[in-house]
Scaffold this motif. Structure first.
Motif, PDB file in Angstrom:
ATOM      1  N   ASN A  98       0.805  -1.221   0.000  1.00 25.86           N
ATOM      2  CA  ASN A  98       0.000   0.000   0.000  1.00 25.86           C
ATOM      3  C   ASN A  98       0.840   1.273   0.000  1.00 25.86           C
ATOM      4  O   ASN A  98       0.325   2.364   0.223  1.00 25.86           O
ATOM      5  CB  ASN A  98      -0.926   0.010   1.220  1.00 25.86           C
ATOM      6  N   CYS A 159      -1.138  -8.834  -4.165  1.00 28.34           N
ATOM      7  CA  CYS A 159      -2.456  -8.305  -3.782  1.00 28.34           C
ATOM      8  C   CYS A 159      -2.329  -6.784  -3.651  1.00 28.34           C
ATOM      9  O   CYS A 159      -1.227  -6.247  -3.585  1.00 28.34           O
ATOM     10  CB  CYS A 159      -2.897  -8.836  -2.421  1.00 28.34           C
ATOM     11  N   ASP A 161      -4.603  -3.423  -1.561  1.00 21.26           N
ATOM     12  CA  ASP A 161      -5.648  -3.114  -0.589  1.00 21.26           C
ATOM     13  C   ASP A 161      -6.540  -2.002  -1.136  1.00 21.26           C
ATOM     14  O   ASP A 161      -6.056  -0.926  -1.484  1.00 21.26           O
ATOM     15  CB  ASP A 161      -4.994  -2.661   0.720  1.00 21.26           C
ATOM     16  N   ASN A 163      -9.663  -0.019   0.229  1.00 22.28           N
ATOM     17  CA  ASN A 163     -10.567   0.266   1.359  1.00 22.28           C
ATOM     18  C   ASN A 163     -10.677  -0.908   2.332  1.00 22.28           C
ATOM     19  O   ASN A 163     -11.761  -1.278   2.785  1.00 22.28           O
ATOM     20  CB  ASN A 163     -11.953   0.645   0.843  1.00 22.28           C
ATOM     21  N   GLY A 164      -9.528  -1.510   2.619  1.00 22.37           N
ATOM     22  CA  GLY A 164      -9.495  -2.594   3.585  1.00 22.37           C
ATOM     23  C   GLY A 164      -9.772  -3.962   3.011  1.00 22.37           C
ATOM     24  O   GLY A 164      -9.737  -4.957   3.732  1.00 22.37           O
ATOM     25  N   HIS A 165     -10.033  -4.027   1.705  1.00 21.55           N
ATOM     26  CA  HIS A 165     -10.284  -5.314   1.053  1.00 21.55           C
ATOM     27  C   HIS A 165      -9.106  -5.664   0.149  1.00 21.55           C
ATOM     28  O   HIS A 165      -8.644  -4.824  -0.639  1.00 21.55           O
ATOM     29  CB  HIS A 165     -11.569  -5.261   0.225  1.00 21.55           C
ATOM     30  N   LEU A 166      -8.631  -6.893   0.263  1.00 23.20           N
ATOM     31  CA  LEU A 166      -7.519  -7.325  -0.574  1.00 23.20           C
ATOM     32  C   LEU A 166      -8.052  -7.816  -1.914  1.00 23.20           C
ATOM     33  O   LEU A 166      -8.919  -8.692  -1.976  1.00 23.20           O
ATOM     34  CB  LEU A 166      -6.737  -8.437   0.125  1.00 23.20           C
ATOM     35  N   VAL A 167      -7.522  -7.233  -2.980  1.00 20.42           N
ATOM     36  CA  VAL A 167      -7.934  -7.601  -4.338  1.00 20.42           C
ATOM     37  C   VAL A 167      -6.685  -7.890  -5.170  1.00 20.42           C
ATOM     38  O   VAL A 167      -5.554  -7.747  -4.705  1.00 20.42           O
ATOM     39  CB  VAL A 167      -8.761  -6.473  -4.999  1.00 20.42           C
ATOM     40  N   LEU A 204      -5.696 -15.181  -1.155  1.00 21.00           N
ATOM     41  CA  LEU A 204      -6.286 -13.893  -0.800  1.00 21.00           C
ATOM     42  C   LEU A 204      -7.059 -13.289  -1.969  1.00 21.00           C
ATOM     43  O   LEU A 204      -8.030 -12.558  -1.763  1.00 21.00           O
ATOM     44  CB  LEU A 204      -5.191 -12.928  -0.352  1.00 21.00           C
ATOM     45  N   CYS A 205      -6.623 -13.608  -3.179  1.00 25.35           N
ATOM     46  CA  CYS A 205      -7.297 -13.077  -4.374  1.00 25.35           C
ATOM     47  C   CYS A 205      -8.410 -13.996  -4.869  1.00 25.35           C
ATOM     48  O   CYS A 205      -9.028 -13.727  -5.903  1.00 25.35           O
ATOM     49  CB  CYS A 205      -6.282 -12.850  -5.488  1.00 25.35           C
ATOM     50  N   HIS A 231      -8.654 -13.995   3.834  1.00 22.51           N
ATOM     51  CA  HIS A 231      -9.152 -12.629   4.010  1.00 22.51           C
ATOM     52  C   HIS A 231      -8.074 -11.678   4.504  1.00 22.51           C
ATOM     53  O   HIS A 231      -8.055 -10.508   4.128  1.00 22.51           O
ATOM     54  CB  HIS A 231     -10.333 -12.613   4.991  1.00 22.51           C
ATOM     55  N   ARG A 232      -7.191 -12.189   5.356  1.00 21.19           N
ATOM     56  CA  ARG A 232      -6.133 -11.355   5.925  1.00 21.19           C
ATOM     57  C   ARG A 232      -4.777 -11.955   5.608  1.00 21.19           C
ATOM     58  O   ARG A 232      -4.644 -13.169   5.479  1.00 21.19           O
ATOM     59  CB  ARG A 232      -6.308 -11.250   7.440  1.00 21.19           C
TER      60      ARG A 232
END
Length: 414
Positions: A98, A159, A161, A163-167, A204-205, A231-232
């Protein structure tokens, strides 16, 4: 296939003796040269910020003096030499996913170049360099130096981040990643670039790991095995992140895909979060468990490669596992026959194979290999050795086959 242990969570850079001994004592033969241990993403993020300059025990920060990489790693490498640990692959310093520090490109270039020279001195063949945003030109700057030092540079799926979501981030799409590697090799004029598949990032993805591996194929030179909850971020020992008795990571797709492409590269075990949470008193036991987990992956991934190497094979067992073998590999690698301890089956056929008594194994030619298709591996292996069978014995396992019979055979052994 090389098994590589990451030192993260295990080795103290200032006092590396105990950690290195734990790694070697568990049976590991290779260690990852992880440059982030002396030049972390946090250090890079704070580079140039007033009051944030990093110094440890009076030594200059590696981010400010990249040549310090050698000095910081030398005590660790000296212990590795004493324990006969090899260093076949390295991980270059990188920014956090990030980071907004777009002004550090030249610093990263300097750090990666020093890392390549370091690898060249050590005879380290591969180095993972995380993608710098979406800049292929960044990689091409290293092609000449990597060639001079006999180093292959590996890209890695990322990955990001939102807004707090891993994409999915850079190189997370397998087709984009394959195109990157091919384009870089084309422009370099040789195979100087490859890929490192991070299983944790795939999880995670939410990716299909089998498809990921199949698309990238032999571009994959290294795989990072780490578990997480999907998720994390996490780096836990494989098979330990479960919910309701189910894995959170798609190990089935992972093993199937790597097996299908015949992966035989660098298998990096990163369980730094698990290791860091364990008391140092318990760590030797944890390290032995970790080594057995890594060996299990090497065995599962390499089953088909093992079958390819043996022209003459015989199976032991005329049950579900034998049936799954014949369904998946019977045509490609046909056995001569199968054996079983159940005398009522002797002289019959099972899945097109003649079922013979175990005594017939004494008549096999020396080059014939016996694959045990039964979960009582060690018991059967002992039985055969006690009988005087001298042929090589291997274990077959159908937990991660391309397809299964779901209707189970129920038989009593007699």
């Amino acid at each position: 296939m090389n098994i590589i242990c990451t030192p993260l969570g295990i080795v103290d850079m200032d006092r590396p003796g105990q950690g290195i001994s734990d790694i070697a004592g568990a049976g590991f033969e290779n260690i990852l040269l992880d440059m982030t241990m002396c030049c972390s993403p946090g250090e890079l993020e704070n580079f140039g910020k007033e009051g944030k300059r990093e110094k440890r025990k009076g030594r200059p920060a590696v981010s400010e003096h990249p040549t310090e990489l050698y000095n910081r790693w030398e005590p660790v490498l000296e212990k590795c030499r004493k324990e006969k640990l090899k260093v076949p692959i390295a991980y270059a310093p990188h920014l956090g996913r990030n980071s907004k520090r777009g002004d550090l490109k030249e610093l990263l270039v300097n750090l990666v170049e020093e890392s390549i020279r370091f690898c060249g001195k050590l005879g380290c063949q591969y180095m993972v360099v995380r993608p710098f945003y979406s800049d292929r030109e960044y990689y091409l700057r290293f092609a000449g130096l990597a060639r001079e030092n006999h180093v292959m540079i590996l890209l890695e799926n990322q990955c990001r981040d939102v807004n707090g979501h891993l994409v999915r981030g850079v190189c997370a799409d397998e087709r984009v990643a394959a195109a990157w590697v091919d384009r870089l090799n084309e422009e370099a004029g040789e195979e100087r670039f490859g890929f490192c598949m991070d299983i944790g990032a795939c999880s995670l993805c939410g990716q299909d790991m089998r498809e990921f591996a199949l698309v990238l194929g032999d571009r994959i030179k290294a795989v990072i095995l780490r578990d997480c909850d999907g998720h994390r971020e996490g780096a836990m020992l494989p098979f330990t992140c479960t919910a309701g008795g189910r894995f959170q990571t798609d190990w089935l797709g992972c093993i199937r895909g790597l097996r299908e492409i015949g992966f035989d590269g660098q298998l990096i075990l990163n369980f730094s979060d698990t290791a860091g949470a364990f008391s140092p008193i318990l760590r030797p036991g944890l390290m032995r468990l970790a080594k057995s987990v890594a060996d299990y992956f090497r065995w599962q991934i390499g089953i088909e490669n093992l079958l390819k190497k043996n022209r003459s094979i015989v199976l032991f067992g005329a049950g579900n596992m034998c049936r799954n073998y014949m369904k998946c590999y019977g045509e490609k690698y046909p056995p001569l026959f199968t054996c079983d301890n159940n005398r009522t089956l002797w002289g019959t056929e099972f899945c097109g194979l003649e079922v013979r008594p175990p005594e017939s194994l004494k008549e096999l030619p020396e080059e014939c290999v016996i694959f045990i298709c039964n979960i009582y591996y060690r018991e059967i292996e002992k039985q055969l050795r006690d009988m005087g069978v001298g042929n090589r014995i291997e274990f077959f396992n159908d937990e991660y086959m391309p397809s299964f019979y779901f209707d189970r055979l129920e038989r009593e052994n007699t």
